[in-house]
Motif scaffolding. Sequence first.
Motif, PDB file in Angstrom:
ATOM      1  N   UNK A 155       0.830  -1.199   0.000  1.00 49.57           N
ATOM      2  CA  UNK A 155       0.000   0.000   0.000  1.00 49.57           C
ATOM      3  C   UNK A 155       0.867   1.253   0.000  1.00 49.57           C
ATOM      4  N   UNK A 156       0.235   2.414  -0.197  1.00 49.21           N
ATOM      5  CA  UNK A 156       0.984   3.653  -0.367  1.00 49.21           C
ATOM      6  C   UNK A 156       1.852   3.991   0.844  1.00 49.21           C
ATOM      7  N   UNK A 157       1.317   3.780   2.057  1.00 49.87           N
ATOM      8  CA  UNK A 157       2.088   4.070   3.260  1.00 49.87           C
ATOM      9  C   UNK A 157       3.296   3.145   3.364  1.00 49.87           C
ATOM     10  N   UNK A 158       3.055   1.852   3.121  1.00 51.46           N
ATOM     11  CA  UNK A 158       4.158   0.894   3.176  1.00 51.46           C
ATOM     12  C   UNK A 158       5.196   1.165   2.108  1.00 51.46           C
ATOM     13  N   UNK A 159       4.731   1.594   0.935  1.00 47.17           N
ATOM     14  CA  UNK A 159       5.637   1.910  -0.167  1.00 47.17           C
ATOM     15  C   UNK A 159       6.552   3.068   0.202  1.00 47.17           C
ATOM     16  N   UNK A 160       5.988   4.125   0.769  1.00 46.19           N
ATOM     17  CA  UNK A 160       6.786   5.291   1.154  1.00 46.19           C
ATOM     18  C   UNK A 160       7.839   4.915   2.194  1.00 46.19           C
ATOM     19  N   UNK A 161       7.448   4.104   3.183  1.00 50.33           N
ATOM     20  CA  UNK A 161       8.395   3.671   4.217  1.00 50.33           C
ATOM     21  C   UNK A 161       9.514   2.824   3.612  1.00 50.33           C
ATOM     22  N   UNK A 162       9.153   1.971   2.651  1.00 47.19           N
ATOM     23  CA  UNK A 162      10.150   1.104   2.020  1.00 47.19           C
ATOM     24  C   UNK A 162      11.163   1.933   1.246  1.00 47.19           C
ATOM     25  N   UNK A 163      10.688   2.911   0.509  1.00 43.64           N
ATOM     26  CA  UNK A 163      11.602   3.775  -0.241  1.00 43.64           C
ATOM     27  C   UNK A 163      12.485   4.598   0.692  1.00 43.64           C
ATOM     28  N   UNK A 164      11.937   5.049   1.803  1.00 48.72           N
ATOM     29  CA  UNK A 164      12.746   5.761   2.796  1.00 48.72           C
ATOM     30  C   UNK A 164      13.856   4.857   3.324  1.00 48.72           C
ATOM     31  N   UNK A 184       6.961   6.292 -10.793  1.00 48.53           N
ATOM     32  CA  UNK A 184       7.867   7.304 -11.334  1.00 48.53           C
ATOM     33  C   UNK A 184       8.096   8.434 -10.344  1.00 48.53           C
ATOM     34  N   UNK A 185       7.051   8.802  -9.587  1.00 50.83           N
ATOM     35  CA  UNK A 185       7.196   9.863  -8.600  1.00 50.83           C
ATOM     36  C   UNK A 185       8.259   9.538  -7.568  1.00 50.83           C
ATOM     37  N   UNK A 186       8.209   8.323  -7.025  1.00 54.08           N
ATOM     38  CA  UNK A 186       9.190   7.917  -6.021  1.00 54.08           C
ATOM     39  C   UNK A 186      10.593   7.833  -6.612  1.00 54.08           C
ATOM     40  N   UNK A 187      10.690   7.359  -7.849  1.00 54.79           N
ATOM     41  CA  UNK A 187      11.999   7.267  -8.497  1.00 54.79           C
ATOM     42  C   UNK A 187      12.650   8.640  -8.594  1.00 54.79           C
ATOM     43  N   UNK A 188      11.877   9.640  -9.047  1.00 48.95           N
ATOM     44  CA  UNK A 188      12.450  10.966  -9.206  1.00 48.95           C
ATOM     45  C   UNK A 188      12.655  11.680  -7.875  1.00 48.95           C
ATOM     46  N   UNK A 189      11.986  11.227  -6.827  1.00 50.41           N
ATOM     47  CA  UNK A 189      12.175  11.837  -5.509  1.00 50.41           C
ATOM     48  C   UNK A 189      13.364  11.236  -4.771  1.00 50.41           C
ATOM     49  N   UNK A 190      13.560   9.909  -4.889  1.00 47.12           N
ATOM     50  CA  UNK A 190      14.558   9.224  -4.069  1.00 47.12           C
ATOM     51  C   UNK A 190      15.849   8.870  -4.798  1.00 47.12           C
ATOM     52  N   UNK A 191      15.762   8.603  -6.095  1.00 47.56           N
ATOM     53  CA  UNK A 191      16.932   8.107  -6.819  1.00 47.56           C
ATOM     54  C   UNK A 191      17.850   9.238  -7.262  1.00 47.56           C
TER      55      UNK A 191
END
Length: 248
Positions: A155-164, A184-191
Amino acid sequence: MENNDLVIIVANLSVKYEEIRVLENINFNVKKNEFVGIIGPNGAGKSTLVKALLGMIPYEGQVIINGKVGYVPQLSSFNREFPITVYDFVRLPLMREKNWKENVDSTLEKVGLNGFGKRLVRTLSGGEYQRVALARAIVGKPDIIILDEPESGVDEMGKAKFYDLLYELNEKLGITILMISHDIGMVFEKCSTVMCLNKTLHCHGPTDKIKPEDVKKIFGDFDIWIRSHSHYEIEHSHSHQADDKDVR
């Protein structure tokens, strides 16, 4: 750039299944401590590229990996109903080590699952399972982690925590990360680096240098929107109206 700064070197990589070319003439390098996001549409050859890097399938060309690799496959690759504890699942790369428990406990703590060792894998949520899979990938202290769609089934919350968590492993432990993602949003934010793949490599560079038109080339009739300078969205070309904060 010195070769000892490069942990992955790929030259003229091509893959075909029977007579069908799945990947064609892929060339790229990954530097030590990079966080690389691989994006592309379904059928672009992203998972095929990872399997080639890991030596799981035959390929043409050259792949050089300088360092120990940990791998997090897609969620669907493991039968989660199999009756195995988190301890036994995570320690699989350490089967020959006698004093594995302390290492596994400290690794579970790193991924935020302290005390989960005796839980059955089948009782975990999607987000918990992905962190357990990550723990198994890093328990052997790799130099590089390769992940295939880690957000799948989370889910979105778990996804955000995983990327963090991935961001922390990259920043604090200096682990190089190569990750396939549909977010794509997470890729451009974290990578730190983005690779745009669709059979061949269409763009590859620092996150802040990749333009919407570069990404759009690999998604065909879809438009790429930048929102708040850090979030990318994919929309059907006639289904979204821009507001004042959107840049096309």
